[in-house]
Design an enzyme around this catalytic site. Structure first.
Site, short mmCIF file in Angstrom:
data_model
loop_
_atom_site.label_atom_id
_atom_site.label_comp_id
_atom_site.label_asym_id
_atom_site.label_seq_id
_atom_site.Cartn_x
_atom_site.Cartn_y
_atom_site.Cartn_z
N HIS A 99 4.22 -2.31 1.17
CA HIS A 99 3.31 -3.06 1.01
C HIS A 99 3.47 -4.42 0.43
O HIS A 99 2.93 -5.35 0.18
CB HIS A 99 2.13 -2.46 0.25
N ASN A 211 -4.70 -0.42 -5.20
CA ASN A 211 -5.88 -0.35 -4.54
C ASN A 211 -6.72 -0.99 -5.62
O ASN A 211 -7.80 -0.46 -6.19
CB ASN A 211 -6.34 0.94 -4.25
N PHE A 345 -12.98 -0.75 -3.48
CA PHE A 345 -12.07 -1.83 -3.39
C PHE A 345 -12.40 -2.94 -2.52
O PHE A 345 -11.49 -4.13 -2.53
CB PHE A 345 -10.65 -1.31 -2.73
N GLU A 431 -8.98 -0.14 8.72
CA GLU A 431 -9.52 -1.36 7.88
C GLU A 431 -10.23 -2.25 8.82
O GLU A 431 -9.56 -3.22 8.89
CB GLU A 431 -8.70 -1.77 6.80
#
Length: 534
Positions: A99, A211, A345, A431
């Site tokens: 990430h 997050n 989030f 997402e």
């Protein structure tokens, strides 16, 4: 720095006051202190107790045969993949490494410090399940001045600022690239120099570290601090233009503001009226010999436009304060011991106000440019030479300074286009709606820089116009002109204009103009007291 204790409110680190995290939500001022002025931080004893309690919950779930998201499963679209106990540390490390995928120019140091601080605050809530050692590593990195290098692109604002926060977590693991003391180096080298050991992430910790909406919230807090000064500077610039263009102060009367009682409008009108008080220039044309009925909108309506920006900033500040009192993670550890997935989030609340501020900034700058342009046109400047030139025709005066303003204003209008409505799905459609709040924050930072430059050119232009009048200015605007002349000469033959513009930007954005006009208040309300002494 050595920790000397953590109590409610503030602790001391070798004589320097530290911001204590964990007893109360951070304030916007504290975020700016740590992010911009390197104030040290400490975790309170209560925060450490909460962190330990939440970790006990995670450790118990890690031993459970049933799958629990982020603890014994994969992430995102891989949430249904069970992970064996022996692979879970590698799972967390793999999450961070994969990430940490940003690209582009490195974002500013203050932004990275701000997002590190805000992630640490969420860890201190006891809702994430990290270990004490992991939270303390973030404290150590902040206090040592270790700042991970984060590229500008990579965050969609959902699930929070994943890529930027992953670069920070990667540095805590001793991997990736950081800046320390102005030098870019491997994270492992920086940790070693600071006497800090890399962390080895356990169950849930990778998720807990990435997050969050911390990057966009940090940039919002920094933007609001900048706007506190720039909106006062806009009022100052407007007052100087009213004076230099032989405008009237009548529209700024409190009884007129009471007819439309927006608080921001009233505040701007009061500023402008106070700055014009006692001005011989304004008094010089109040008699019946002045046949003008009313001023142009860019003069007369300044409180309405500036006030709208003030009220927009006040709304954004309320959103920021709610976010600062929040615990953003997924899943979260609830007080009753449950670990529950959620959507907190998502960056929509922050993204919307970031875009809203960019719209208001573009409007304030657009009005400023229009006031400057009036000074340069002899048909509208009431007796001033064309372009405020020393020898019009031979000299161009401030002609191209207005071009610079116009170019910036044009860009500000483009930056006012909202990022928050431009969702692009990701993670195999898991997402499928994202906030783009990080992008909204990045363009807001550029918009704030542009606003400061536009206002500085107006102040420079208005100062020259005021000096060309036969009567002196008011005491407060007069001090601004006097102080400006220390770095920007007055009317004379054409010279290197870019140098004058940059000096005016430093004078206005740096607070010199506000200080001269008695608008600054304290030396800098956003800086920690310790910063001035260092």
């Amino acid at each position: 720095m050595r920790r000397a204790g953590a109590r409610s409110g503030r602790a001391r680190w070798d004589g320097v006051v530290a911001v204590v995290i964990g007893d109360n939500p951070l304030t916007r001022r504290e975020v700016v202190q740590v992010a911009r002025f390197d104030a040290p931080v400490a975790l309170s004893d209560a925060a450490l107790a909460r962190i330990d309690a939440a970790r006990d919950v995670i450790d118990a779930l890690a031993a459970d045969e049933r799958p629990h998201y982020g603890i014994s499963t994969g992430f995102g679209a891989l949430a249904n993949t069970a992970i064996a106990p022996g692979d879970r540390t590698r799972l967390q490390q793999s999450l961070i490494r994969s990430h940490a995928a940003s690209s582009g120019e490195a974002v500013e140091r203050e932004v990275v410090r701000g997002l590190m601080l805000l992630r640490l605050q969420t860890l201190a809530t006891g809702r994430t399940g990290v270990r004490r050692a992991t939270a303390e590593r973030y404290v150590g990195m902040l206090n040592a001045g270790i700042t991970p290098v984060v590229g500008e692109y990579g965050s969609l604002g959902c699930s929070g600022d994943l890529a930027p926060l992953s670069h920070v977590a990667l540095a805590a693991m001793g991997e990736g690239v950081v800046e320390l003391g102005g030098e870019v180096m491997d994270a492992s080298t920086a940790l070693e120099r600071a006497g800090l050991a890399p962390v080895v992430l356990a169950e849930k910790e990778g998720l807990a570290l990435v997050n969050g909406t911390d990057g966009m919230l940090a940039m919002l807090c920094l933007a609001l601090a900048d706007l506190d000064k720039l909106l006062d500077a806009a009022d100052l610039a407007a007052a100087m233009s009213v004076e230099g263009l032989l405008g009237t102060d009548a529209p700024f009367a409190p009884e007129l503001m009471a007819l439309r009682p927006h608080p921001g409008q009233a505040a701007s009108a009061a500023n402008i009226a106070a700055l014009l008080e006692g001005s011989p220039i304004v008094a010089s044309h109040k008699g019946p010999e002045d046949t003008r009925v009313q001023d142009a909108y860019s003069l007369r309506c300044a409180p309405q436009v500036h006030g709208t920006a003030r009220d927009t900033a006040a709304h954004a500040a309320r959103v920021a304060e709610i976010e600062l009192a929040s615990a953003i993670d997924n899943p979260v550890v609830l007080p009753d011991g449950r670990v529950v997935s959620n959507g907190n989030f998502h960056g929509a609340p922050i993204a919307a106000v970031l875009d809203f501020l960019a719209i208001a900034i573009a409007d304030v700058a657009s009005m400023s440019e229009r006031r400057s342009d009036r000074f340069l046109d002899p048909a509208r400047s009431f007796g001033l030479p064309p372009f405020l030139a020393d020898d019009p025709g031979v000299d161009s005066g401030l002609m191209i300074a207005q071009y610079t303003q116009a170019g910036i204003v044009s860009e500000l209008k483009r930056l006012a286009a909202p990022a928050s409505v431009d969702s692009i799905p990701s993670s195999a459609m898991q997402e499928d709606h994202v906030s783009m709040g990080w992008g909204a924050a990045r363009k807001l930072r550029r918009a704030i820089d542009g606003l400061g430059r536009v206002l500085a050119i107006e102040v420079m232009t208005a100062a020259r116009g005021i000096e060309l009048r036969g009567d002196p200015p008011g005491p407060r605007t007069g001090r601004v002109v006097e102080q400006l002349r220390r770095s920007v000469p007055g009317i004379g033959p054409d010279r290197f204009l870019a140098r004058d513009i940059e000096a005016s930007v430093a004078f206005v954005v740096g607070g010199g103009a506000l200080a001269a006009a008695d608008l600054l208040g304290s030396a800098d309300a956003w800086a920690p007291a310790a910063a001035a002494a260092r």
